[in-house]
Design an enzyme around this catalytic site. Structure first.
Site, PDB file in Angstrom:
ATOM      1  N   LYS A  64       0.844  -1.193   0.000  1.00  0.00           N
ATOM      2  CA  LYS A  64       0.000   0.000   0.000  1.00  0.00           C
ATOM      3  C   LYS A  64       0.878   1.242   0.000  1.00  0.00           C
ATOM      4  O   LYS A  64       1.765   1.387   0.853  1.00  0.00           O
ATOM      5  CB  LYS A  64      -0.922   0.040   1.209  1.00  0.00           C
ATOM      6  CG  LYS A  64      -1.949   1.166   1.068  1.00  0.00           C
ATOM      7  CD  LYS A  64      -2.591   1.537   2.361  1.00  0.00           C
ATOM      8  CE  LYS A  64      -1.692   2.390   3.191  1.00  0.00           C
ATOM      9  NZ  LYS A  64      -2.195   3.691   3.566  1.00  0.00           N
ATOM     10  N   ASP A  67      -3.325   4.441  -2.166  1.00  0.00           N
ATOM     11  CA  ASP A  67      -4.260   5.009  -1.180  1.00  0.00           C
ATOM     12  C   ASP A  67      -4.379   6.504  -1.449  1.00  0.00           C
ATOM     13  O   ASP A  67      -3.823   7.327  -0.731  1.00  0.00           O
ATOM     14  CB  ASP A  67      -3.678   4.725   0.217  1.00  0.00           C
ATOM     15  CG  ASP A  67      -4.611   5.091   1.341  1.00  0.00           C
ATOM     16  OD1 ASP A  67      -5.765   5.450   1.080  1.00  0.00           O
ATOM     17  OD2 ASP A  67      -4.169   5.008   2.506  1.00  0.00           O
ATOM     18  N   LYS A  90      -7.386   8.309  -2.070  1.00  0.00           N
ATOM     19  CA  LYS A  90      -8.618   8.910  -1.507  1.00  0.00           C
ATOM     20  C   LYS A  90      -9.128  10.076  -2.359  1.00  0.00           C
ATOM     21  O   LYS A  90      -9.312  11.197  -1.869  1.00  0.00           O
ATOM     22  CB  LYS A  90      -8.358   9.391  -0.072  1.00  0.00           C
ATOM     23  CG  LYS A  90      -7.972   8.284   0.907  1.00  0.00           C
ATOM     24  CD  LYS A  90      -7.935   8.798   2.336  1.00  0.00           C
ATOM     25  CE  LYS A  90      -7.551   7.749   3.348  1.00  0.00           C
ATOM     26  NZ  LYS A  90      -6.120   7.386   3.336  1.00  0.00           N
ATOM     27  N   ASP A 118     -13.630  14.487  -5.818  1.00  0.00           N
ATOM     28  CA  ASP A 118     -13.733  15.642  -6.715  1.00  0.00           C
ATOM     29  C   ASP A 118     -14.954  15.421  -7.597  1.00  0.00           C
ATOM     30  O   ASP A 118     -15.695  14.455  -7.381  1.00  0.00           O
ATOM     31  CB  ASP A 118     -12.433  15.776  -7.538  1.00  0.00           C
ATOM     32  CG  ASP A 118     -12.143  17.221  -7.950  1.00  0.00           C
ATOM     33  OD1 ASP A 118     -13.104  17.947  -8.300  1.00  0.00           O
ATOM     34  OD2 ASP A 118     -10.962  17.622  -7.924  1.00  0.00           O
ATOM     35  N   THR A 143     -11.048   7.514  10.276  1.00  0.00           N
ATOM     36  CA  THR A 143     -11.035   7.111  11.695  1.00  0.00           C
ATOM     37  C   THR A 143     -10.487   8.223  12.595  1.00  0.00           C
ATOM     38  O   THR A 143     -10.594   8.129  13.810  1.00  0.00           O
ATOM     39  CB  THR A 143     -10.193   5.842  11.904  1.00  0.00           C
ATOM     40  OG1 THR A 143      -8.962   6.030  11.236  1.00  0.00           O
ATOM     41  CG2 THR A 143     -10.902   4.629  11.362  1.00  0.00           C
ATOM     42  N   ARG A 151       3.921  -0.224  10.405  1.00  0.00           N
ATOM     43  CA  ARG A 151       5.084  -0.266  11.289  1.00  0.00           C
ATOM     44  C   ARG A 151       5.435  -1.633  11.888  1.00  0.00           C
ATOM     45  O   ARG A 151       6.626  -1.938  12.009  1.00  0.00           O
ATOM     46  CB  ARG A 151       4.931   0.816  12.362  1.00  0.00           C
ATOM     47  CG  ARG A 151       5.120   2.213  11.760  1.00  0.00           C
ATOM     48  CD  ARG A 151       4.504   3.291  12.599  1.00  0.00           C
ATOM     49  NE  ARG A 151       3.058   3.218  12.587  1.00  0.00           N
ATOM     50  CZ  ARG A 151       2.265   4.076  13.228  1.00  0.00           C
ATOM     51  NH1 ARG A 151       2.789   5.048  13.942  1.00  0.00           N
ATOM     52  NH2 ARG A 151       0.965   3.963  13.150  1.00  0.00           N
TER      53      ARG A 151
HETATM   54  O1  C5P Z   1       1.946   1.624  10.658  1.00  0.00           O
HETATM   55  P1  C5P Z   1       0.492   1.237  10.678  1.00  0.00           P
HETATM   56  O2  C5P Z   1       0.257  -0.256  10.719  1.00  0.00           O
HETATM   57  O3  C5P Z   1      -0.312   1.978  11.727  1.00  0.00           O
HETATM   58  O4  C5P Z   1      -0.015   1.724   9.260  1.00  0.00           O
HETATM   59  C1  C5P Z   1      -1.377   1.671   8.888  1.00  0.00           C
HETATM   60  C2  C5P Z   1      -1.559   2.232   7.525  1.00  0.00           C
HETATM   61  O5  C5P Z   1      -2.957   2.335   7.262  1.00  0.00           O
HETATM   62  C3  C5P Z   1      -1.003   3.638   7.328  1.00  0.00           C
HETATM   63  O6  C5P Z   1      -0.609   3.738   5.973  1.00  0.00           O
HETATM   64  C4  C5P Z   1      -2.183   4.533   7.598  1.00  0.00           C
HETATM   65  O7  C5P Z   1      -2.131   5.741   6.906  1.00  0.00           O
HETATM   66  C5  C5P Z   1      -3.332   3.689   7.053  1.00  0.00           C
HETATM   67  N1  C5P Z   1      -4.614   3.998   7.619  1.00  0.00           N
HETATM   68  C6  C5P Z   1      -4.877   3.920   8.978  1.00  0.00           C
HETATM   69  N2  C5P Z   1      -6.106   4.236   9.449  1.00  0.00           N
HETATM   70  C7  C5P Z   1      -7.051   4.614   8.607  1.00  0.00           C
HETATM   71  C8  C5P Z   1      -6.810   4.686   7.236  1.00  0.00           C
HETATM   72  C9  C5P Z   1      -5.562   4.374   6.776  1.00  0.00           C
HETATM   73  O8  C5P Z   1      -4.024   3.546   9.759  1.00  0.00           O
HETATM   74  N3  C5P Z   1      -8.243   4.879   9.056  1.00  0.00           N
END
Ligand code: C5P
Length: 235
Positions: A33, A60, A62, A65, A119, A210
């Site tokens: 992603k 991703d 999003k 428009d 979120t 992460r």
């Molecule tokens: O590092 P981590 O596991 O928290 O990464 C989650 C990924 O999902 C990141 O790219 C973050 O931007 C994305 N994301 C999120 N919550 C959302 C939408 C997208 O954590 N509601």
């Protein structure tokens, strides 16, 4: 589930680091992603570099428009060979339809997902932009609108997987971030689930950043996550 449900979020503005991570995870995850951080730094060229690594790529982006503009952007992404991209469901039915239709001319049409409610927004934030409904109600409403528009699925938080699955049926893709192996660092994530719980709740794709990218051995961390899903060892 036959396909590997793990997508790694490569949240970095560093192209070489992203390529190195993608290579080290190439046999351990089902896809990559790439978000706005990477895409704003490297654009279509960066996207192509990662697509050339061979794993399906979820952009991703999003989009939100007017339908004509989103259709043009969707066509461009699809033409690059992106496997999945997303749009905001609050852009409306016509915008979502236009995004999906624009992908159909590509050799392999991209799957189009809807983002329902970010979120990062709580009930008070939603009320201030004129959405007084409960978060879950709003998420389900937008997920049903996305299904009506012919989109392939939604991105939603672990908390909403069950309600969306129930409302939208078994063939609607549910992609979920906020996944943490049991006992892992939460970082800035608050509403988390373990991979096992998310798949049990009905998620098809788990976006994990992460816990994989910061691991000493990302491929081993990915395999451990997959084991958790398969065996339920974290439940
Ligand atoms: O590092 P981590 O596991 O928290 O990464 C989650 C990924 O999902 C990141 O790219 C973050 O931007 C994305 N994301 C999120 N919550 C959302 C939408 C997208 O954590 N509601």
């Amino acid at each position: 589930m036959n396909l590997n449900p793990l997508y790694v979020a490569l949240d970095t503005p560093d192209l070489e680091r992203a390529v190195t991570l993608a290579r080290s995870l190439s046999t351990a995850v089902g896809g990559i992603k790439l978000g706005l951080e990477f895409l704003s730094a490297h654009g279509p060229e960066g996207l192509r570099r990662l697509i050339d690594e061979g794993l399906p790529v979820f952009a991703d982006v999003k989009f939100h428009d007017i339908p004509n503009t989103v259709a043009g952007a969707a066509r461009a992404l699809s033409g690059l060979g992106v496997g999945i991209f997303n749009v905001h469901a609050s852009g409306g039915l016509a915008m979502m339809r236009a995004a999906k239709e624009a992908t159909l001319t590509a050799r392999t049409p991209a799957k189009v997902l809807a983002v329902t409610v970010l979120t990062s927004l709580g009930p008070e934030d939603l009320a201030r932009v004129g959405q007084g409904r409960r978060v879950e109600e709003q998420v389900v409403r937008l997920a049903l609108l996305a299904r009506e528009a012919g989109l392939d699925g939604v991105v939603c938080s672990p908390r909403e997987i069950g309600a969306v699955r129930q409302a939208c049926g078994p063939d609607f893709l549910i992609v979920t971030p906020g996944i943490r192996p049991k006992g892992a660092e939460l970082g800035d994530q608050v509403r988390v689930m373990t991979p096992f719980e998310a798949v049990q709740a009905g998620a098809d794709i788990l976006v994990v950043g992460r816990p994989l990218t910061a691991a000493k051995d990302p491929a081993a961390a990915a395999r451990a996550l997959l084991l958790e899903i398969g065996g339920g060892s974290s439940a």
